[in-house]
Design a protein around this motif. Sequence first.
Motif, PDB file in Angstrom:
ATOM      1  N   ASN A 297      86.364 -10.863  22.609  1.00  0.00           N
ATOM      2  CA  ASN A 297      85.606 -10.611  21.693  1.00  0.00           C
ATOM      3  C   ASN A 297      84.437 -11.437  21.204  1.00  0.00           C
ATOM      4  OD1 ASN A 297      86.276  -7.772  20.738  1.00  0.00           O
ATOM      5  ND2 ASN A 297      88.192  -8.864  20.550  1.00  0.00           N
ATOM      6  N   PHE A 298      84.034 -12.237  21.986  1.00  0.00           N
ATOM      7  CA  PHE A 298      83.101 -13.535  21.621  1.00  0.00           C
ATOM      8  C   PHE A 298      81.907 -12.944  21.222  1.00  0.00           C
ATOM      9  CE2 PHE A 298      80.016 -17.129  22.348  1.00  0.00           C
ATOM     10  CZ  PHE A 298      80.777 -17.975  21.418  1.00  0.00           C
ATOM     11  N   PRO A 299      81.185 -13.275  20.175  1.00  0.00           N
ATOM     12  CA  PRO A 299      80.013 -12.536  19.548  1.00  0.00           C
ATOM     13  C   PRO A 299      78.892 -12.409  20.742  1.00  0.00           C
ATOM     14  CG  PRO A 299      80.619 -14.214  18.286  1.00  0.00           C
ATOM     15  CD  PRO A 299      81.612 -14.419  19.249  1.00  0.00           C
ATOM     16  N   GLY A 300      78.437 -11.154  20.700  1.00  0.00           N
ATOM     17  CA  GLY A 300      77.235 -11.033  21.711  1.00  0.00           C
ATOM     18  C   GLY A 300      77.707 -10.567  23.102  1.00  0.00           C
ATOM     19  N   LEU A 301      78.337 -11.624  23.671  1.00  0.00           N
ATOM     20  CA  LEU A 301      78.556 -11.575  25.102  1.00  0.00           C
ATOM     21  C   LEU A 301      79.777 -10.757  25.362  1.00  0.00           C
ATOM     22  CD1 LEU A 301      78.336 -15.380  25.892  1.00  0.00           C
ATOM     23  CD2 LEU A 301      76.658 -13.411  26.442  1.00  0.00           C
ATOM     24  N   GLY A 302      81.072 -11.009  24.642  1.00  0.00           N
ATOM     25  CA  GLY A 302      82.311 -10.291  24.718  1.00  0.00           C
ATOM     26  C   GLY A 302      82.177  -8.748  23.981  1.00  0.00           C
ATOM     27  N   THR A 303      81.488  -8.969  22.938  1.00  0.00           N
ATOM     28  CA  THR A 303      81.534  -7.712  22.310  1.00  0.00           C
ATOM     29  C   THR A 303      80.681  -6.736  22.827  1.00  0.00           C
ATOM     30  OG1 THR A 303      79.863  -8.896  20.830  1.00  0.00           O
ATOM     31  CG2 THR A 303      82.099  -8.753  19.870  1.00  0.00           C
ATOM     32  N   GLY A 304      79.612  -7.519  23.611  1.00  0.00           N
ATOM     33  CA  GLY A 304      78.682  -6.418  24.578  1.00  0.00           C
ATOM     34  C   GLY A 304      79.656  -5.618  25.402  1.00  0.00           C
ATOM     35  N   ALA A 305      80.730  -6.621  26.149  1.00  0.00           N
ATOM     36  CA  ALA A 305      81.400  -5.909  27.186  1.00  0.00           C
ATOM     37  C   ALA A 305      82.415  -4.677  26.441  1.00  0.00           C
ATOM     38  CB  ALA A 305      82.335  -6.659  27.893  1.00  0.00           C
TER      39      ALA A 305
ATOM     40  N   PRO B  34      72.504  -5.181  35.838  1.00  0.00           N
ATOM     41  CA  PRO B  34      72.015  -5.939  34.663  1.00  0.00           C
ATOM     42  C   PRO B  34      72.877  -5.572  33.342  1.00  0.00           C
ATOM     43  CG  PRO B  34      70.045  -5.269  35.588  1.00  0.00           C
ATOM     44  CD  PRO B  34      71.261  -4.525  36.315  1.00  0.00           C
ATOM     45  N   CYS B  35      73.449  -6.198  32.606  1.00  0.00           N
ATOM     46  CA  CYS B  35      74.256  -5.888  31.605  1.00  0.00           C
ATOM     47  C   CYS B  35      74.267  -6.902  30.309  1.00  0.00           C
ATOM     48  CB  CYS B  35      75.766  -5.427  31.939  1.00  0.00           C
ATOM     49  SG  CYS B  35      76.447  -4.552  30.595  1.00  0.00           S
ATOM     50  N   GLY B  36      72.998  -7.276  29.742  1.00  0.00           N
ATOM     51  CA  GLY B  36      72.983  -8.022  28.633  1.00  0.00           C
ATOM     52  C   GLY B  36      72.047  -9.028  29.097  1.00  0.00           C
ATOM     53  N   ASN B  37      71.494  -9.663  27.764  1.00  0.00           N
ATOM     54  CA  ASN B  37      70.384 -10.640  27.993  1.00  0.00           C
ATOM     55  C   ASN B  37      70.746 -11.454  26.844  1.00  0.00           C
ATOM     56  OD1 ASN B  37      67.899 -12.429  28.196  1.00  0.00           O
ATOM     57  ND2 ASN B  37      67.611 -11.388  30.030  1.00  0.00           N
ATOM     58  N   SER B  38      70.570 -12.920  26.979  1.00  0.00           N
ATOM     59  CA  SER B  38      70.831 -13.914  25.811  1.00  0.00           C
ATOM     60  C   SER B  38      69.242 -14.217  25.102  1.00  0.00           C
ATOM     61  CB  SER B  38      71.432 -15.185  26.194  1.00  0.00           C
ATOM     62  OG  SER B  38      70.486 -16.010  27.237  1.00  0.00           O
ATOM     63  N   GLY B  39      68.286 -13.881  26.023  1.00  0.00           N
ATOM     64  CA  GLY B  39      66.988 -14.160  25.623  1.00  0.00           C
ATOM     65  C   GLY B  39      66.880 -15.876  25.849  1.00  0.00           C
TER      66      GLY B  39
ATOM     67  N   ASP C 167      69.720  -3.827  26.896  1.00  0.00           N
ATOM     68  CA  ASP C 167      68.813  -3.769  26.101  1.00  0.00           C
ATOM     69  C   ASP C 167      69.421  -4.173  24.752  1.00  0.00           C
ATOM     70  OD1 ASP C 167      66.606  -2.986  27.766  1.00  0.00           O
ATOM     71  OD2 ASP C 167      67.015  -0.637  27.053  1.00  0.00           O
ATOM     72  N   ARG C 168      70.481  -3.565  24.073  1.00  0.00           N
ATOM     73  CA  ARG C 168      71.047  -4.065  22.961  1.00  0.00           C
ATOM     74  C   ARG C 168      71.393  -5.303  22.708  1.00  0.00           C
ATOM     75  NH1 ARG C 168      76.071  -3.802  20.643  1.00  0.00           N
ATOM     76  NH2 ARG C 168      76.559  -2.858  18.908  1.00  0.00           N
ATOM     77  N   MET C 169      72.095  -5.767  23.766  1.00  0.00           N
ATOM     78  CA  MET C 169      72.353  -7.275  23.746  1.00  0.00           C
ATOM     79  C   MET C 169      71.330  -8.435  23.425  1.00  0.00           C
ATOM     80  SD  MET C 169      74.972  -9.761  26.048  1.00  0.00           S
ATOM     81  CE  MET C 169      75.956  -8.387  26.434  1.00  0.00           C
ATOM     82  N   LEU C 170      70.130  -8.013  24.119  1.00  0.00           N
ATOM     83  CA  LEU C 170      68.938  -8.710  23.769  1.00  0.00           C
ATOM     84  C   LEU C 170      68.588  -8.863  22.438  1.00  0.00           C
ATOM     85  CD1 LEU C 170      66.816 -10.883  24.620  1.00  0.00           C
ATOM     86  CD2 LEU C 170      65.567  -8.557  25.485  1.00  0.00           C
ATOM     87  N   ALA C 171      68.689  -7.662  21.781  1.00  0.00           N
ATOM     88  CA  ALA C 171      68.152  -7.256  20.545  1.00  0.00           C
ATOM     89  C   ALA C 171      68.987  -7.959  19.603  1.00  0.00           C
ATOM     90  CB  ALA C 171      68.276  -5.740  20.052  1.00  0.00           C
ATOM     91  N   GLU C 172      70.348  -7.920  19.969  1.00  0.00           N
ATOM     92  CA  GLU C 172      71.268  -8.624  18.873  1.00  0.00           C
ATOM     93  C   GLU C 172      70.994  -9.959  18.935  1.00  0.00           C
ATOM     94  OE1 GLU C 172      75.313  -7.485  19.959  1.00  0.00           O
ATOM     95  OE2 GLU C 172      76.128  -9.140  18.627  1.00  0.00           O
ATOM     96  N   PHE C 173      70.874 -10.604  19.983  1.00  0.00           N
ATOM     97  CA  PHE C 173      70.813 -12.029  20.151  1.00  0.00           C
ATOM     98  C   PHE C 173      69.479 -12.567  19.689  1.00  0.00           C
ATOM     99  CE2 PHE C 173      73.874 -12.525  23.685  1.00  0.00           C
ATOM    100  CZ  PHE C 173      74.528 -13.700  23.355  1.00  0.00           C
TER     101      PHE C 173
END
Length: 365
Positions: A49-57, A155-160, A280-286
Motif C-alpha cells: 500500500n505504499f503511496p502512489g506506487l503500491g496504491t496504484g497497483a 506501462p502502468c504508472g509514472n512518477s514524473g 495516467d492517474r498515477m502521474l496526476a497523483e504524483f
Amino acid sequence: MKRRDLIQGLGLGAAAAATAACSRQAVETGTSDRSQRFQWKLITTWPPNFPGLGTGAVEFARRVEACSGGRLSIRVFGDGEFVPAFEVFDAVAKGTAEMGHGASYYWKGKIAAAPFFCAVPFGLTAQEMNAWLYHGGGVELWQEAYAPFGLLPMPCGNSGCQMGGWFRHEIHSVADLQGLKMRMPGLGGEVLARAGGTPVTLPGSEIFTALQTGAIDATEWVGPYNDLAFGLYKAAKFYYYPGWHEPGSTLEMIVNRQAFDSLPEDLQEIVRTSAAAINDRMLAEFTARNAEALQTLVSQHGVELRPYPADVLARLQELSLAVLEETAGRDALFARVLESLRAFRRRMDPYLAVAERAMLNTRAG
Ligand code: CA
C-alpha cells in the motif's frame, strides 16, 4: 441500520445485481467463457500500500474487478508478502503469480535494454515517455525485450521527474562524488560509478535504515511525496535536484503471457485499459502530491534544497552518454532501443521547444 439497507447504502446491492445480470447473459448467449471466473495474484516491488506506487497497483486491481463484474479478481501483494521485491520478474515469468508491478530498470541484469522502459539518465520526461511508448514504437520494443521470458509488459504508472536524492553532506564538485556510497538503481548507478561513486541497489523498504545507520551516504528514492512517506529527511538534510537519472520514470505491469492468453478477449481488454488508466492517474497523483510534500519537507522539516552544481550535471551527462554508447556496442537490442529513443527525441524536440518548454519559461504568476 438493517443489513440489507447497509448493503444497498454501500452500493453492493447494485454490484451483485450487475454480476447476476452478467451471469444470466452468459447463460442466455451460451458464451461459457463469460461465466468463468479468474483469481489472480499481483505481486509488487513496493512496500504494501505504499503511496502512489503500491496504491496504484491496488487501484488497478479494483478497476479490473469492477469492470469485469468480479470475473477477474486480483489480490495484491507488497514486497515480501509473497516474494521479495527483486524476485517479482522471475515469479511472474514462472507463473507463480500472474502479474507483477514494478520498474523495468530493476531487471537490467537480465535484459540490458530494460531501463529504457522506465528511465535512463538525461532521458525522456513523463509526457515524452508516453508519446514514445504509445506512439513511437516503445511498447513494441518493450514487448520484444520481455517475450523470451514469457512476459507481456504494459506501462502502468509514472512518477514524473524524480528528485536528485538525499545527501548527508553537500555536493560542491565532482570530487565530492568520490567514494560516495549511494542507493541508485538502473543506469544512473553505472553513471555514478564512473563518476567515482559506489552505487548500491536496495528495494525501497531497506533505504531508510541504510541511510540512517550510515551504511550508505546518500540515496535517491522517488520524489517529495514518496520520500516524505519514508521519512528520509530524518536521516539526511540535503535534498538535491533535478533527478537527472530519472526524468520521468514509467512503472510497469508485467503479465504472464500464458495466463493472459487464457483470458477471454474482453477481460484481456479490461486488463490493458485498466493499466493505461493507472498510467495516467498515477502521474496526476504524483504531480499533485509532490507539490504538497515538497512544501511540507521545506517548511515543516527544515530540509535544505540544493541544485546539483552545473559542472557536476555536465560531467554526469557526459558519462551517461558514454554508458549508453558502450552498452549499445555490446548489446544489439539495447542499440536498437537507444536509436528508437534518440530518433523520437530528435523529432519531438523542435516541437516541445516552441510548446511546453516555451510556455513554462514564459508563464508568470
Ligand atoms: Ca528512483
